[in-house]
Design a protein around this motif. Sequence first.
Motif, PDB file in Angstrom:
ATOM      1  N   ILE A 121       9.437 -84.994  -3.519  1.00 30.18           N
ATOM      2  CA  ILE A 121      10.282 -83.911  -4.333  1.00 30.18           C
ATOM      3  C   ILE A 121       9.705 -82.561  -4.222  1.00 30.18           C
ATOM      4  N   ASP A 122      10.649 -81.606  -4.106  1.00 29.58           N
ATOM      5  CA  ASP A 122      10.286 -80.122  -3.755  1.00 29.58           C
ATOM      6  C   ASP A 122      10.346 -79.645  -5.265  1.00 29.58           C
ATOM      7  N   ALA A 123       8.963 -79.754  -6.016  1.00 31.06           N
ATOM      8  CA  ALA A 123       8.863 -79.165  -7.081  1.00 31.06           C
ATOM      9  C   ALA A 123       9.461 -77.695  -7.395  1.00 31.06           C
ATOM     10  N   SER A 124       9.679 -77.030  -6.658  1.00 33.80           N
ATOM     11  CA  SER A 124      10.059 -75.544  -6.785  1.00 33.80           C
ATOM     12  C   SER A 124      11.734 -75.700  -6.923  1.00 33.80           C
ATOM     13  N   HIS A 125      12.438 -76.628  -6.591  1.00 28.62           N
ATOM     14  CA  HIS A 125      13.892 -76.771  -6.500  1.00 28.62           C
ATOM     15  C   HIS A 125      14.385 -76.440  -8.068  1.00 28.62           C
ATOM     16  N   SER A 126      15.477 -75.591  -8.100  1.00 25.39           N
ATOM     17  CA  SER A 126      15.811 -75.741  -9.496  1.00 25.39           C
ATOM     18  C   SER A 126      16.325 -76.703 -10.106  1.00 25.39           C
ATOM     19  N   GLU A 127      17.005 -77.784  -9.484  1.00 27.26           N
ATOM     20  CA  GLU A 127      17.335 -78.776 -10.401  1.00 27.26           C
ATOM     21  C   GLU A 127      16.019 -79.604 -10.782  1.00 27.26           C
ATOM     22  N   VAL A 128      14.956 -79.502  -9.957  1.00 27.63           N
ATOM     23  CA  VAL A 128      13.642 -80.256 -10.393  1.00 27.63           C
ATOM     24  C   VAL A 128      13.119 -79.619 -11.461  1.00 27.63           C
ATOM     25  N   ARG A 129      13.120 -78.355 -11.519  1.00 28.97           N
ATOM     26  CA  ARG A 129      12.446 -77.567 -12.772  1.00 28.97           C
ATOM     27  C   ARG A 129      13.278 -77.849 -13.759  1.00 28.97           C
ATOM     28  N   ARG A 130      14.700 -78.025 -13.868  1.00 27.85           N
ATOM     29  CA  ARG A 130      15.583 -78.205 -14.982  1.00 27.85           C
ATOM     30  C   ARG A 130      15.141 -79.451 -15.470  1.00 27.85           C
ATOM     31  N   TRP A 131      15.136 -80.492 -14.689  1.00 29.68           N
ATOM     32  CA  TRP A 131      14.684 -81.841 -14.824  1.00 29.68           C
ATOM     33  C   TRP A 131      13.295 -81.972 -15.805  1.00 29.68           C
ATOM     34  N   ALA A 132      12.479 -81.356 -15.376  1.00 29.71           N
ATOM     35  CA  ALA A 132      11.263 -81.246 -15.689  1.00 29.71           C
ATOM     36  C   ALA A 132      11.129 -80.891 -17.179  1.00 29.71           C
TER      37      ALA A 132
ATOM     38  N   LYS B 205       5.298 -83.198 -16.404  1.00 28.80           N
ATOM     39  CA  LYS B 205       4.319 -82.164 -16.349  1.00 28.80           C
ATOM     40  C   LYS B 205       3.528 -82.205 -15.054  1.00 28.80           C
ATOM     41  N   VAL B 206       3.586 -83.344 -14.011  1.00 32.20           N
ATOM     42  CA  VAL B 206       3.114 -83.138 -12.917  1.00 32.20           C
ATOM     43  C   VAL B 206       4.104 -82.143 -11.945  1.00 32.20           C
ATOM     44  N   LEU B 207       5.068 -82.327 -12.111  1.00 28.85           N
ATOM     45  CA  LEU B 207       6.272 -81.574 -11.401  1.00 28.85           C
ATOM     46  C   LEU B 207       6.276 -80.247 -11.967  1.00 28.85           C
ATOM     47  N   THR B 208       5.931 -79.947 -12.992  1.00 27.84           N
ATOM     48  CA  THR B 208       5.759 -78.635 -13.735  1.00 27.84           C
ATOM     49  C   THR B 208       4.587 -77.634 -12.883  1.00 27.84           C
TER      50      THR B 208
ATOM     51  N   ASN C 174       5.081 -74.732  -6.718  1.00 29.87           N
ATOM     52  CA  ASN C 174       5.664 -74.593  -5.118  1.00 29.87           C
ATOM     53  C   ASN C 174       4.942 -75.898  -4.105  1.00 29.87           C
ATOM     54  N   THR C 175       4.277 -76.708  -4.668  1.00 27.54           N
ATOM     55  CA  THR C 175       3.717 -77.750  -3.881  1.00 27.54           C
ATOM     56  C   THR C 175       4.375 -78.957  -3.925  1.00 27.54           C
ATOM     57  N   PRO C 176       4.852 -79.509  -2.704  1.00 22.17           N
ATOM     58  CA  PRO C 176       5.937 -80.743  -2.884  1.00 22.17           C
ATOM     59  C   PRO C 176       4.993 -81.920  -3.644  1.00 22.17           C
TER      60      PRO C 176
ATOM     61  N   ASP D 163      -4.623 -80.197   0.306  1.00 23.60           N
ATOM     62  CA  ASP D 163      -3.258 -80.942   0.922  1.00 23.60           C
ATOM     63  C   ASP D 163      -2.107 -80.209   0.849  1.00 23.60           C
ATOM     64  N   PRO D 164      -1.213 -80.515   1.868  1.00 24.93           N
ATOM     65  CA  PRO D 164       0.088 -79.815   1.784  1.00 24.93           C
ATOM     66  C   PRO D 164       1.035 -80.252   0.734  1.00 24.93           C
ATOM     67  N   GLU D 165       0.625 -81.381   0.024  1.00 22.22           N
ATOM     68  CA  GLU D 165       1.539 -81.836  -0.769  1.00 22.22           C
ATOM     69  C   GLU D 165       0.759 -83.020  -1.727  1.00 22.22           C
ATOM     70  N   ILE D 166       1.176 -82.776  -3.191  1.00 28.14           N
ATOM     71  CA  ILE D 166       0.581 -83.911  -4.113  1.00 28.14           C
ATOM     72  C   ILE D 166       1.018 -85.245  -4.018  1.00 28.14           C
ATOM     73  N   GLU D 167       0.031 -86.015  -4.033  1.00 31.22           N
ATOM     74  CA  GLU D 167       0.440 -87.656  -4.374  1.00 31.22           C
ATOM     75  C   GLU D 167       0.180 -87.964  -5.491  1.00 31.22           C
ATOM     76  N   ALA D 168       1.297 -88.616  -6.183  1.00 33.53           N
ATOM     77  CA  ALA D 168       1.280 -88.970  -7.836  1.00 33.53           C
ATOM     78  C   ALA D 168       1.922 -90.255  -7.878  1.00 33.53           C
ATOM     79  N   ILE D 169       1.240 -91.056  -8.871  1.00 31.18           N
ATOM     80  CA  ILE D 169       1.775 -92.700  -9.158  1.00 31.18           C
ATOM     81  C   ILE D 169       1.874 -92.505 -10.714  1.00 31.18           C
TER      82      ILE D 169
END
Length: 290
Positions: free
Chosen positions: A128-139, A247-250, A254-256, A220-226
């Motif tokens: 997930i691209d955390a910077s995407h507007s749709e993701v920010r809205r969801w968060a 919270k993690v996405l917010t 800009n880090t995926p 790391d170029p991206e975050i790993e989350a479980i």
Amino acid sequence: MTTVASLPSGLSLTAASAADAGHFLGDAPWARADGWRTGGSALVAKVRDELAGIVVSATNSIHPQRDLVFVFVPAKFRRQGIGTALVTSIKARRGVPFSVKAHPGTVAHSFYKSLGAVRYQLCPPERIDASHSEVRRWARENRGEAVYAGDRFTLPQLTEAWTEMYAVVHATWSPTGPRETLLAEFGPMIKEELDQTPSAILLREDRIVAACFVFGTEQDPEIEAICESMDPSSASAREDVAACMAKVLTDARNTPVMFDGHITDPHFYPLLRSIQVVTGKPLELLEIPA
């Protein structure tokens, strides 16, 4: 030394020595000598005196119903039946199913399927691209008040929470070993690999009921989350998992974020599907039957 008649001329299989394993470490960091630990088996293939492949298998204390297996054959020796011979021989030695992972459409996936592997779990695309507007809205829509950063908690508390969540997620399709075994295995991992500050922990009545554990480093170029709930039958479970994910996405800015979950996860997977901008490749967990 055991020579297998059906293999190409000059090919033989033998128990791997420490020197044999060392030869492959650059390409196969998991390479080990035969008997490297209790329940550890390793074989090498040789074409006359030249090492042509290695297979390593061992018991899995976390998921004891299937053994782990890893195989490597250098490019010059591929497509000659060597990998198949190695896995077939060590499978006869072990007498239990093997567990492997592969992306569909890859050479590895085709190889495992040729050995009779069947899928027992699927990890969907989860990047997930955390910077995407749709993701920010969801968060924004899913933030919760009871979510705290992981550094509020001690490592033993986080290890307990991770162990509880892990057992819940795998209970229906890959049962885990005893709780004491899991705690012993997971304790060092949590200490060494968990990134506490960006991890999201949700409390209800002073009990951890859901979490999103973040692994990796700032480099790391991206975050790993479980993520998942420790009490999936709770009426608030999906809301709780969503708040941890939000919270993690917010905080990722800009880090995926690369989530690590399964299509059977009771709350994480439905929530993942509610986010419209998810990319990546599916990953299959395969069982090679005994």
